[in-house]
Design a protein around this motif. Structure first.
Motif, PDB file in Angstrom:
ATOM      1  N   ARG A 188      38.290  47.945  35.936  1.00 26.10           N
ATOM      2  CA  ARG A 188      37.699  49.024  36.641  1.00 26.10           C
ATOM      3  C   ARG A 188      38.866  49.843  37.272  1.00 26.10           C
ATOM      4  N   ALA A 189      38.587  51.245  37.321  1.00 27.03           N
ATOM      5  CA  ALA A 189      39.799  52.005  38.033  1.00 27.03           C
ATOM      6  C   ALA A 189      40.395  51.573  39.473  1.00 27.03           C
ATOM      7  N   GLY A 190      41.499  51.424  39.610  1.00 27.87           N
ATOM      8  CA  GLY A 190      42.172  50.994  40.747  1.00 27.87           C
ATOM      9  C   GLY A 190      42.318  49.298  40.801  1.00 27.87           C
ATOM     10  N   ASN A 191      41.936  48.778  39.807  1.00 29.13           N
ATOM     11  CA  ASN A 191      42.094  47.361  39.433  1.00 29.13           C
ATOM     12  C   ASN A 191      41.761  46.645  40.862  1.00 29.13           C
ATOM     13  N   PRO A 192      40.279  46.793  41.356  1.00 29.74           N
ATOM     14  CA  PRO A 192      39.986  46.203  42.773  1.00 29.74           C
ATOM     15  C   PRO A 192      40.261  44.709  42.828  1.00 29.74           C
ATOM     16  N   LYS A 193      40.416  43.978  41.688  1.00 29.65           N
ATOM     17  CA  LYS A 193      40.384  42.322  41.876  1.00 29.65           C
ATOM     18  C   LYS A 193      42.102  42.067  41.870  1.00 29.65           C
ATOM     19  N   ASN A 194      42.874  42.949  41.516  1.00 26.68           N
ATOM     20  CA  ASN A 194      44.466  42.916  41.399  1.00 26.68           C
ATOM     21  C   ASN A 194      44.807  41.833  40.586  1.00 26.68           C
ATOM     22  N   ILE A 195      44.275  42.076  39.166  1.00 23.89           N
ATOM     23  CA  ILE A 195      44.550  41.373  38.084  1.00 23.89           C
ATOM     24  C   ILE A 195      45.663  41.709  37.438  1.00 23.89           C
ATOM     25  N   ARG A 196      46.714  40.779  37.366  1.00 25.22           N
ATOM     26  CA  ARG A 196      47.960  40.904  36.614  1.00 25.22           C
ATOM     27  C   ARG A 196      48.179  40.118  35.486  1.00 25.22           C
ATOM     28  N   GLY A 197      47.424  39.103  35.228  1.00 22.57           N
ATOM     29  CA  GLY A 197      47.439  38.020  34.144  1.00 22.57           C
ATOM     30  C   GLY A 197      46.632  37.290  34.088  1.00 22.57           C
ATOM     31  N   PHE A 198      46.497  36.156  32.961  1.00 29.37           N
ATOM     32  CA  PHE A 198      45.604  35.414  32.780  1.00 29.37           C
ATOM     33  C   PHE A 198      45.576  34.300  33.760  1.00 29.37           C
ATOM     34  N   ALA A 199      46.738  34.218  34.531  1.00 28.79           N
ATOM     35  CA  ALA A 199      46.847  33.114  35.553  1.00 28.79           C
ATOM     36  C   ALA A 199      45.877  33.539  36.769  1.00 28.79           C
ATOM     37  N   ASP A 200      45.920  34.762  36.993  1.00 25.85           N
ATOM     38  CA  ASP A 200      44.966  35.386  38.069  1.00 25.85           C
ATOM     39  C   ASP A 200      43.311  35.245  37.732  1.00 25.85           C
ATOM     40  N   ILE A 201      43.358  35.519  36.460  1.00 28.29           N
ATOM     41  CA  ILE A 201      41.794  35.307  35.980  1.00 28.29           C
ATOM     42  C   ILE A 201      41.295  33.750  36.181  1.00 28.29           C
ATOM     43  N   ALA A 202      42.265  32.613  35.919  1.00 30.69           N
ATOM     44  CA  ALA A 202      41.907  31.509  35.842  1.00 30.69           C
ATOM     45  C   ALA A 202      41.867  31.020  37.437  1.00 30.69           C
ATOM     46  N   ASN A 203      42.692  31.739  38.201  1.00 28.75           N
ATOM     47  CA  ASN A 203      42.781  30.976  39.680  1.00 28.75           C
ATOM     48  C   ASN A 203      41.846  31.776  40.824  1.00 28.75           C
ATOM     49  N   LYS A 204      41.549  32.933  40.451  1.00 25.53           N
ATOM     50  CA  LYS A 204      40.802  33.627  41.468  1.00 25.53           C
ATOM     51  C   LYS A 204      39.260  33.399  40.959  1.00 25.53           C
ATOM     52  N   LYS A 205      38.723  32.781  42.032  1.00 26.87           N
ATOM     53  CA  LYS A 205      37.260  32.270  41.741  1.00 26.87           C
ATOM     54  C   LYS A 205      36.168  33.385  41.670  1.00 26.87           C
ATOM     55  N   ASP A 206      36.567  34.636  42.095  1.00 26.18           N
ATOM     56  CA  ASP A 206      35.673  35.373  42.270  1.00 26.18           C
ATOM     57  C   ASP A 206      35.659  36.589  40.985  1.00 26.18           C
ATOM     58  N   VAL A 207      36.490  36.012  39.756  1.00 29.73           N
ATOM     59  CA  VAL A 207      36.686  36.774  38.922  1.00 29.73           C
ATOM     60  C   VAL A 207      36.001  36.461  37.800  1.00 29.73           C
ATOM     61  N   ILE A 208      35.166  37.388  37.103  1.00 30.81           N
ATOM     62  CA  ILE A 208      34.463  36.753  35.736  1.00 30.81           C
ATOM     63  C   ILE A 208      35.241  37.636  34.718  1.00 30.81           C
TER      64      ILE A 208
END
Length: 288
Positions: free
Chosen positions: A130-150
């Motif tokens: 979503r615009a502004g990248n609210p969860k500050n996702i920069r790579g697969f590592a962020d998706i795996a490690n940030k527990k609030d990211v679906i």
């Protein structure tokens, strides 16, 4: 006169030698195209690779590369055969068109069926948020490690497999039927990030009706066992026997890489410099 068994065998061996030493059919693919004055390309009518717009104009990343490669050959007429993606290679083999395009990855399996040009584009995984990248996702590592990211992706896709490789927990993955369904879930807030190939991401975001989303650039994809980022390599496909024609394209693609024309085409269709074609030779990509 009745021949002995040994004499028969000798004569048969001599006959096979003559047949085996007969010259192979000449590759006149380049001269044939020049003589006909036209080039027939198979596409599956999908952005950003090749499609006809509402006015009937032929556009696309692969299509523009073909147009540029044909200029030195003096060929301006391009005919199009629109087909389904799974029919591109069979149609090429059957002689329905002179080249097949559509973001075709160069793989060892496909190299047994067609002859690819050198790579024209590197296709990594791409993330849409979503615009502004609210969860500050920069790579697969962020998706795996940030527990609030679906995480969202297409069921059975390579990017879904990459999520597993990256260690994204299954309970934070939601898989959908296709990219459009995944995007709808992203817009609705059911998922926080959609990962697809960069080509698919470009196509999805090129729709003027899509608002409120953006592509994450740069995005660090999944890495293999050697620590190298996993990505696909795209090329234009020709028939196995049409080496002269393919070589002519290779020569012009090489010049396009050097003088910046290829980068201009990339940017025209939403690709970035991070997707500049890899330097890995085609022959190496074709190895099992």
């Amino acid at each position: 006169m009745r021949l002995s068994g040994s004499l028969k065998a000798l004569m048969m061996a001599a006959a096979m030698l003559v047949i085996g030493s007969a010259p192979a059919a000449a590759d006149n693919s380049l001269e044939r195209i020049k003589k006909e004055g036209k080039f027939v390309v198979g596409i599956y009518n999908q952005a950003p690779w090749g499609w006809r717009d509402a006015s009937g104009e032929l556009k696309g990343f692969d299509v523009d590369i073909i147009k540029e490669a044909l200029k030195p050959l003096g060929i301006q007429k391009i005919d199009v055969v629109i087909t389904q993606f799974p029919a591109l290679i069979p149609g090429l083999q059957a002689g329905r068109f002179d080249a097949a395009t559509g973001g075709l990855y160069i793989t060892p399996q496909r190299c047994k069926l067609v002859s690819f040009t050198e790579t024209t584009l590197k296709v990594p995984d791409a993330a849409i948020v979503r615009a502004g990248n609210p969860k500050n996702i920069r790579g697969f590592a962020d998706i795996a490690n940030k527990k609030d990211v679906i995480f969202g992706a297409t069921r059975g896709s390579l990017t879904a497999k990459h999520a597993d490789m990256a260690g994204v927990p299954k309970d934070r993955q939601i898989l959908f039927q296709d990219n459009q369904s995944t995007m709808s879930a992203l817009l609705a807030g059911r998922v926080d990030v959609q990962v697809s190939t960069s080509g698919a991401a470009v196509a999805l975001l090129s729709d003027p009706k899509v608002q409120g989303l953006e592509r994450v650039v740069p995005f660090e994809g999944v890495k293999d066992a050697q620590g190298n980022e996993v990505f696909g390599n795209v090329g234009v496909a020709f028939r196995l026997e049409d080496i002269a024609l393919r070589n002519a394209f290779d020569a012009e693609i090489g010049r396009m890489k050097q003088d910046g024309r290829l980068l201009e085409i990339m940017k025209r269709y939403g690709f970035t410099e991070s997707e500049t074609a890899a330097t890995t030779p085609r022959d190496q990509l074709c190895k099992e």
